[in-house]
Write a protein that holds these residues in place. Structure first.
Motif, PDB file in Angstrom:
ATOM      1  N   ARG A   1       0.805  -1.170   0.037  1.00  0.00           N
ATOM      2  CA  ARG A   1       0.058  -0.017  -0.043  1.00  0.00           C
ATOM      3  C   ARG A   1       0.936   1.199  -0.023  1.00  0.00           C
ATOM      4  N   ILE A   2       2.085   1.284   0.916  1.00  0.00           N
ATOM      5  CA  ILE A   2       2.742   2.342   0.613  1.00  0.00           C
ATOM      6  C   ILE A   2       3.559   2.796  -0.585  1.00  0.00           C
ATOM      7  N   GLU A   3       3.629   1.841  -1.235  1.00  0.00           N
ATOM      8  CA  GLU A   3       4.306   1.907  -2.630  1.00  0.00           C
ATOM      9  C   GLU A   3       3.051   2.709  -3.601  1.00  0.00           C
ATOM     10  N   VAL A   4       1.963   2.174  -3.579  1.00  0.00           N
ATOM     11  CA  VAL A   4       0.873   2.990  -4.054  1.00  0.00           C
ATOM     12  C   VAL A   4       0.500   4.233  -3.818  1.00  0.00           C
ATOM     13  N   LEU A   5       0.786   4.580  -2.395  1.00  0.00           N
ATOM     14  CA  LEU A   5       0.554   5.973  -1.874  1.00  0.00           C
ATOM     15  C   LEU A   5       1.829   6.753  -2.526  1.00  0.00           C
ATOM     16  N   ARG A   6       2.861   6.308  -2.327  1.00  0.00           N
ATOM     17  CA  ARG A   6       3.956   7.084  -2.939  1.00  0.00           C
ATOM     18  C   ARG A   6       4.009   7.368  -4.385  1.00  0.00           C
ATOM     19  N   ALA A   7       3.605   6.618  -5.175  1.00  0.00           N
ATOM     20  CA  ALA A   7       3.101   6.665  -6.772  1.00  0.00           C
ATOM     21  C   ALA A   7       2.481   7.513  -6.995  1.00  0.00           C
TER      22      ALA A   7
ATOM     23  N   GLY B   1       2.339  15.082  -7.758  1.00  0.00           N
ATOM     24  CA  GLY B   1       3.366  16.730  -7.721  1.00  0.00           C
ATOM     25  C   GLY B   1       3.654  16.834  -9.356  1.00  0.00           C
ATOM     26  N   ALA B   2       3.786  15.840 -10.109  1.00  0.00           N
ATOM     27  CA  ALA B   2       4.167  15.878 -11.451  1.00  0.00           C
ATOM     28  C   ALA B   2       2.963  16.685 -12.038  1.00  0.00           C
ATOM     29  N   VAL B   3       1.858  16.198 -11.831  1.00  0.00           N
ATOM     30  CA  VAL B   3       0.569  17.191 -12.590  1.00  0.00           C
ATOM     31  C   VAL B   3       0.664  18.588 -12.371  1.00  0.00           C
ATOM     32  N   GLN B   4       1.009  18.774 -10.832  1.00  0.00           N
ATOM     33  CA  GLN B   4       0.981  20.185 -10.342  1.00  0.00           C
ATOM     34  C   GLN B   4       2.197  20.891 -11.215  1.00  0.00           C
ATOM     35  N   ARG B   5       3.239  20.280 -11.311  1.00  0.00           N
ATOM     36  CA  ARG B   5       4.635  20.994 -11.893  1.00  0.00           C
ATOM     37  C   ARG B   5       4.219  21.014 -13.619  1.00  0.00           C
ATOM     38  N   ARG B   6       3.421  20.142 -13.748  1.00  0.00           N
ATOM     39  CA  ARG B   6       3.256  20.411 -15.587  1.00  0.00           C
ATOM     40  C   ARG B   6       2.007  21.405 -15.391  1.00  0.00           C
ATOM     41  N   GLN B   7       1.259  21.794 -14.878  1.00  0.00           N
ATOM     42  CA  GLN B   7       0.155  22.800 -14.857  1.00  0.00           C
ATOM     43  C   GLN B   7       0.773  24.273 -14.776  1.00  0.00           C
ATOM     44  N   LYS B   8       1.927  24.300 -13.810  1.00  0.00           N
ATOM     45  CA  LYS B   8       2.609  25.419 -13.481  1.00  0.00           C
ATOM     46  C   LYS B   8       3.252  25.646 -14.673  1.00  0.00           C
ATOM     47  N   ALA B   9       4.037  24.766 -15.350  1.00  0.00           N
ATOM     48  CA  ALA B   9       4.833  25.002 -16.530  1.00  0.00           C
ATOM     49  C   ALA B   9       4.025  25.516 -17.741  1.00  0.00           C
ATOM     50  N   ASP B  10       2.764  24.788 -17.757  1.00  0.00           N
ATOM     51  CA  ASP B  10       1.780  25.387 -19.003  1.00  0.00           C
ATOM     52  C   ASP B  10       1.362  26.702 -18.634  1.00  0.00           C
ATOM     53  N   ASP B  11       0.953  27.073 -17.400  1.00  0.00           N
ATOM     54  CA  ASP B  11       0.654  28.708 -17.065  1.00  0.00           C
ATOM     55  C   ASP B  11       1.862  29.334 -17.539  1.00  0.00           C
TER      56      ASP B  11
ATOM     57  N   ALA C   1      12.417  -6.599  -7.867  1.00  0.00           N
ATOM     58  CA  ALA C   1      13.103  -5.302  -7.332  1.00  0.00           C
ATOM     59  C   ALA C   1      11.892  -4.611  -6.729  1.00  0.00           C
ATOM     60  N   THR C   2      12.373  -3.503  -5.908  1.00  0.00           N
ATOM     61  CA  THR C   2      11.310  -2.856  -5.195  1.00  0.00           C
ATOM     62  C   THR C   2      10.864  -1.381  -6.067  1.00  0.00           C
ATOM     63  N   GLY C   3       9.519  -0.912  -5.401  1.00  0.00           N
ATOM     64  CA  GLY C   3       9.052   0.160  -6.070  1.00  0.00           C
ATOM     65  C   GLY C   3      10.079   1.538  -5.965  1.00  0.00           C
ATOM     66  N   LEU C   4      10.819   1.592  -4.831  1.00  0.00           N
ATOM     67  CA  LEU C   4      11.691   2.789  -4.542  1.00  0.00           C
ATOM     68  C   LEU C   4      12.896   2.564  -5.615  1.00  0.00           C
ATOM     69  N   GLN C   5      13.177   1.369  -5.975  1.00  0.00           N
ATOM     70  CA  GLN C   5      14.197   1.050  -7.126  1.00  0.00           C
ATOM     71  C   GLN C   5      13.803   1.546  -8.384  1.00  0.00           C
ATOM     72  N   VAL C   6      12.632   1.382  -8.557  1.00  0.00           N
ATOM     73  CA  VAL C   6      12.065   1.920  -9.878  1.00  0.00           C
ATOM     74  C   VAL C   6      12.100   3.597  -9.708  1.00  0.00           C
TER      75      VAL C   6
END
Length: 242
Positions: free
Chosen positions: A6-12, A18-28, A207-212
């Motif tokens: 579950r923690i890997e899903v929450l981290r992803a 965060g990526a979506v927010q950065r993309r929106q700021k870049a578009d603005d 491999a774990t999600g952190l490694q990805v």
């Protein structure tokens, strides 16, 4: 399929948000930059921004590049023009020793005739003036002009050396940037290969999600480093080309 906790899903999920927010700021930011450009150039409505052509660095010897820069730099032309002006001022100072000549003439008419039996008479006067001594001011002006000539010559020589140094430094920076770009491309290639292997290992439970996430972060940093090196190289190319 039960291969992630579950923690890997929450981290992803957080990383995605965060990526979506950065993309929106870049578009603005892109939108505001386009609007500012439209106001600056007076364009109304929608317009297309064309990518400028990539300049090519002049592939020539260092001596040829320096000669080209010396012929094209306007600041060096201005410095040399100042030398010419001061040299002409020295000629002006020397001309103060030249005698001054003047000519005066007039015509007079009288109702009574003179000894020559004529009513009119002409008078022509030639004059000359030569100031041998003028309190030493001319010698002082001459010395000051010669001093200014030396200063102007030293300034032009110093500016020429600065231009030669700038061209050589730009060429060295360009060569170093090219090496850095090649190295950055190799790092991107290795990071891409590492990311693919990490994904495959994660899919098979090796491999774990952190490694990805680490592999993705490393790839993103390598891509950003390549982009920065390319921008830096573009600046150096423009410097050498001009």
């Amino acid at each position: 399929v039960g291969q992630g906790v579950r923690i890997e899903v929450l981290r992803a999920t957080l990383e995605l948000q965060g990526a979506v927010q950065r993309r929106q700021k870049a578009d603005d930011s892109v939108r505001m930059a386009r609007a500012s450009l439209g106001y600056l150039i007076g364009a109304e409505g929608t317009f297309r921004i064309a990518r400028p052509a990539t300049p090519e660095a002049v592939e020539d010897s260092l001596l040829a590049l320096q000669r080209r820069a010396l012929d094209a730099r306007l600041d060096l032309r201005a410095s040399r023009l100042r030398e010419t002006i001061i040299e002409r001022d020295k000629t002006r100072v020397w001309s103060t020793w030249v005698p001054t000549f003047d000519v005066t003439w007039n015509y007079a008419w009288d109702s009574a005739t003179g000894f020559a039996g004529e009513h009119g008479s002409w008078r022509l006067i030639f004059g000359a003036r030569w100031e041998l001594l003028k309190g030493g001011s001319r010698f002082a002006d001459l010395k000051e002009t010669e001093s200014n000539m030396r200063l102007a010559a030293y300034g032009s020589a110093a500016r020429e050396l600065e231009i030669r140094e700038e061209v050589e430094r730009a060429q060295v920076d360009l060569e170093a940037c090219r090496r850095n770009i090649d190295l950055a491309r190799q790092q991107v290639s290795l990071s891409e290969e590492t990311q693919v292997l990490a994904k495959k290992q994660y899919q098979h439970g090796l491999a774990t999600g952190l490694q990805v996430i680490d592999a993705n972060t490393t790839l993103r940093q390598a891509q950003q480093g390549l982009l920065l090196e390319q921008l830096s190289g573009l600046t150096d190319i423009q410097t050498v080309a001009t």
